[in-house]
Motif scaffolding. Structure first.
Motif, PDB file in Angstrom:
ATOM      1  N   HIS A   3       1.984   6.423   5.402  1.00  0.00           N
ATOM      2  CA  HIS A   3       1.356   5.180   4.487  1.00  0.00           C
ATOM      3  C   HIS A   3       0.540   5.818   3.345  1.00  0.00           C
ATOM      4  O   HIS A   3      -0.451   6.742   3.854  1.00  0.00           O
ATOM      5  CB  HIS A   3       0.678   4.559   5.353  1.00  0.00           C
ATOM      6  CG  HIS A   3       1.530   3.844   6.325  1.00  0.00           C
ATOM      7  ND1 HIS A   3       2.015   2.670   6.123  1.00  0.00           N
ATOM      8  CD2 HIS A   3       1.792   4.131   7.629  1.00  0.00           C
ATOM      9  CE1 HIS A   3       2.845   2.328   7.247  1.00  0.00           C
ATOM     10  NE2 HIS A   3       2.699   3.196   8.380  1.00  0.00           N
ATOM     11  N   THR A   4       0.683   5.660   2.107  1.00  0.00           N
ATOM     12  CA  THR A   4      -0.241   6.076   1.004  1.00  0.00           C
ATOM     13  C   THR A   4      -1.142   5.013   0.790  1.00  0.00           C
ATOM     14  O   THR A   4      -0.304   3.683   0.385  1.00  0.00           O
ATOM     15  CB  THR A   4       0.557   6.670  -0.130  1.00  0.00           C
ATOM     16  OG1 THR A   4       1.557   5.822  -0.770  1.00  0.00           O
ATOM     17  CG2 THR A   4       1.318   7.952   0.458  1.00  0.00           C
ATOM     18  N   ASN A   6      -3.836   3.605  -2.453  1.00  0.00           N
ATOM     19  CA  ASN A   6      -4.549   4.317  -3.762  1.00  0.00           C
ATOM     20  C   ASN A   6      -5.607   3.200  -4.329  1.00  0.00           C
ATOM     21  O   ASN A   6      -6.309   3.675  -5.279  1.00  0.00           O
ATOM     22  CB  ASN A   6      -3.535   4.317  -4.979  1.00  0.00           C
ATOM     23  CG  ASN A   6      -3.059   3.055  -5.322  1.00  0.00           C
ATOM     24  OD1 ASN A   6      -2.847   1.922  -4.662  1.00  0.00           O
ATOM     25  ND2 ASN A   6      -2.428   2.940  -6.641  1.00  0.00           N
ATOM     26  N   THR A  14      -6.443  -3.723   0.692  1.00  0.00           N
ATOM     27  CA  THR A  14      -5.408  -2.942   1.012  1.00  0.00           C
ATOM     28  C   THR A  14      -5.641  -2.030   2.302  1.00  0.00           C
ATOM     29  O   THR A  14      -4.422  -2.051   3.050  1.00  0.00           O
ATOM     30  CB  THR A  14      -4.998  -2.202  -0.301  1.00  0.00           C
ATOM     31  OG1 THR A  14      -4.835  -2.856  -1.421  1.00  0.00           O
ATOM     32  CG2 THR A  14      -3.590  -1.414  -0.102  1.00  0.00           C
ATOM     33  N   CYS A  18      -3.033  -2.354   5.661  1.00  0.00           N
ATOM     34  CA  CYS A  18      -2.088  -1.060   6.038  1.00  0.00           C
ATOM     35  C   CYS A  18      -2.476  -0.781   7.474  1.00  0.00           C
ATOM     36  O   CYS A  18      -1.538  -0.672   8.123  1.00  0.00           O
ATOM     37  CB  CYS A  18      -2.554  -0.027   5.044  1.00  0.00           C
ATOM     38  SG  CYS A  18      -1.941   1.828   5.735  1.00  0.00           S
ATOM     39  N   VAL A  88       5.552  13.935   1.832  1.00  0.00           N
ATOM     40  CA  VAL A  88       6.695  13.029   1.539  1.00  0.00           C
ATOM     41  C   VAL A  88       7.946  13.434   1.932  1.00  0.00           C
ATOM     42  O   VAL A  88       8.774  12.610   2.381  1.00  0.00           O
ATOM     43  CB  VAL A  88       6.516  13.066  -0.087  1.00  0.00           C
ATOM     44  CG1 VAL A  88       7.784  12.104  -0.867  1.00  0.00           C
ATOM     45  CG2 VAL A  88       5.140  12.120  -0.239  1.00  0.00           C
ATOM     46  N   VAL A  93       8.269   6.881   3.177  1.00  0.00           N
ATOM     47  CA  VAL A  93       6.846   6.593   2.663  1.00  0.00           C
ATOM     48  C   VAL A  93       6.703   5.093   2.506  1.00  0.00           C
ATOM     49  O   VAL A  93       7.632   4.375   2.004  1.00  0.00           O
ATOM     50  CB  VAL A  93       6.636   7.209   1.184  1.00  0.00           C
ATOM     51  CG1 VAL A  93       5.538   7.049   0.750  1.00  0.00           C
ATOM     52  CG2 VAL A  93       6.721   8.698   1.486  1.00  0.00           C
ATOM     53  N   ASN A  94       5.739   4.462   2.683  1.00  0.00           N
ATOM     54  CA  ASN A  94       5.092   3.022   2.303  1.00  0.00           C
ATOM     55  C   ASN A  94       3.992   3.100   1.575  1.00  0.00           C
ATOM     56  O   ASN A  94       3.026   3.555   2.246  1.00  0.00           O
ATOM     57  CB  ASN A  94       5.065   2.353   3.844  1.00  0.00           C
ATOM     58  CG  ASN A  94       4.845   0.838   3.521  1.00  0.00           C
ATOM     59  OD1 ASN A  94       4.956   0.331   2.348  1.00  0.00           O
ATOM     60  ND2 ASN A  94       4.522   0.318   4.600  1.00  0.00           N
ATOM     61  N   ASN A  95       4.137   2.766   0.261  1.00  0.00           N
ATOM     62  CA  ASN A  95       3.257   2.767  -0.494  1.00  0.00           C
ATOM     63  C   ASN A  95       2.293   1.385  -0.776  1.00  0.00           C
ATOM     64  O   ASN A  95       2.949   0.252  -0.871  1.00  0.00           O
ATOM     65  CB  ASN A  95       3.638   3.102  -1.820  1.00  0.00           C
ATOM     66  CG  ASN A  95       4.162   4.312  -2.315  1.00  0.00           C
ATOM     67  OD1 ASN A  95       3.633   5.504  -1.760  1.00  0.00           O
ATOM     68  ND2 ASN A  95       5.384   4.158  -2.538  1.00  0.00           N
ATOM     69  N   TRP A  96       1.069   1.469  -0.390  1.00  0.00           N
ATOM     70  CA  TRP A  96       0.160   0.203  -0.296  1.00  0.00           C
ATOM     71  C   TRP A  96      -0.368   0.111  -1.778  1.00  0.00           C
ATOM     72  O   TRP A  96      -1.320   0.998  -1.987  1.00  0.00           O
ATOM     73  CB  TRP A  96      -0.674   0.297   0.944  1.00  0.00           C
ATOM     74  CG  TRP A  96      -0.035   0.190   2.161  1.00  0.00           C
ATOM     75  CD1 TRP A  96       0.554   1.227   3.051  1.00  0.00           C
ATOM     76  CD2 TRP A  96       0.397  -0.837   2.994  1.00  0.00           C
ATOM     77  NE1 TRP A  96       1.153   0.763   4.110  1.00  0.00           N
ATOM     78  CE2 TRP A  96       0.815  -0.653   4.017  1.00  0.00           C
ATOM     79  CE3 TRP A  96       0.014  -2.436   2.598  1.00  0.00           C
ATOM     80  CZ2 TRP A  96       1.497  -1.587   5.034  1.00  0.00           C
ATOM     81  CZ3 TRP A  96       0.328  -3.265   3.657  1.00  0.00           C
ATOM     82  CH2 TRP A  96       1.333  -2.821   4.703  1.00  0.00           C
ATOM     83  N   LEU A  97      -0.006  -0.497  -2.395  1.00  0.00           N
ATOM     84  CA  LEU A  97      -0.574  -0.617  -3.906  1.00  0.00           C
ATOM     85  C   LEU A  97      -1.524  -1.878  -3.948  1.00  0.00           C
ATOM     86  O   LEU A  97      -1.278  -2.927  -3.357  1.00  0.00           O
ATOM     87  CB  LEU A  97       0.596  -0.889  -4.817  1.00  0.00           C
ATOM     88  CG  LEU A  97       1.529   0.486  -4.654  1.00  0.00           C
ATOM     89  CD1 LEU A  97       2.743   0.176  -5.572  1.00  0.00           C
ATOM     90  CD2 LEU A  97       0.853   1.788  -4.972  1.00  0.00           C
TER      91      LEU A  97
END
Length: 97
Positions: A3-4, A6, A14, A18, A88, A93-97
């Motif tokens: 989980h990323t 930003n 966010t 997450c 990665v 990968v799950n991006n939390w934007l």
């Protein structure tokens, strides 16, 4: 699953969202303004320390340096871009934007 995050937890929820979806063992990587979350002694420190019991947490060192953050919560893994790529490559990968 990696989980990323930003976004700064001081501006959005966010990170908290997450954390609700983490499976035990899922790594979390804080990048860009999300690195403010791992600065030692902030209001999110207790939450992060609880999550660390079941999940490895990392912060991107260049983003910490760019924001002048030197003192991070104990146990946070500090990685460079090569380490980022390695995470990665190892995980979906799950991006939390």
């Amino acid at each position: 699953m990696l989980h990323t995050i930003n976004k700064s937890p001081f501006e959005t929820c966010t990170m908290e969202t997450c954390f609700r979806f983490l499976a035990p063992g899922d790594p979390v990587l804080f990048i860009e303004d999300a690195v403010y979350a791992v600065q030692a002694g902030n209001r999110f420190s207790p939450m992060i320390e609880t999550i660390q019991k079941n999940n490895p947490l990392f912060a991107l060192q260049p983003d910490l340096s760019a924001r002048g953050i030197e003192d991070v919560i104990s146990g946070i893994g500090l990685i460079d871009y090569e380490g980022f790529v390695g995470l990665v490559e190892e995980h979906q990968v799950n991006n939390w934007l």
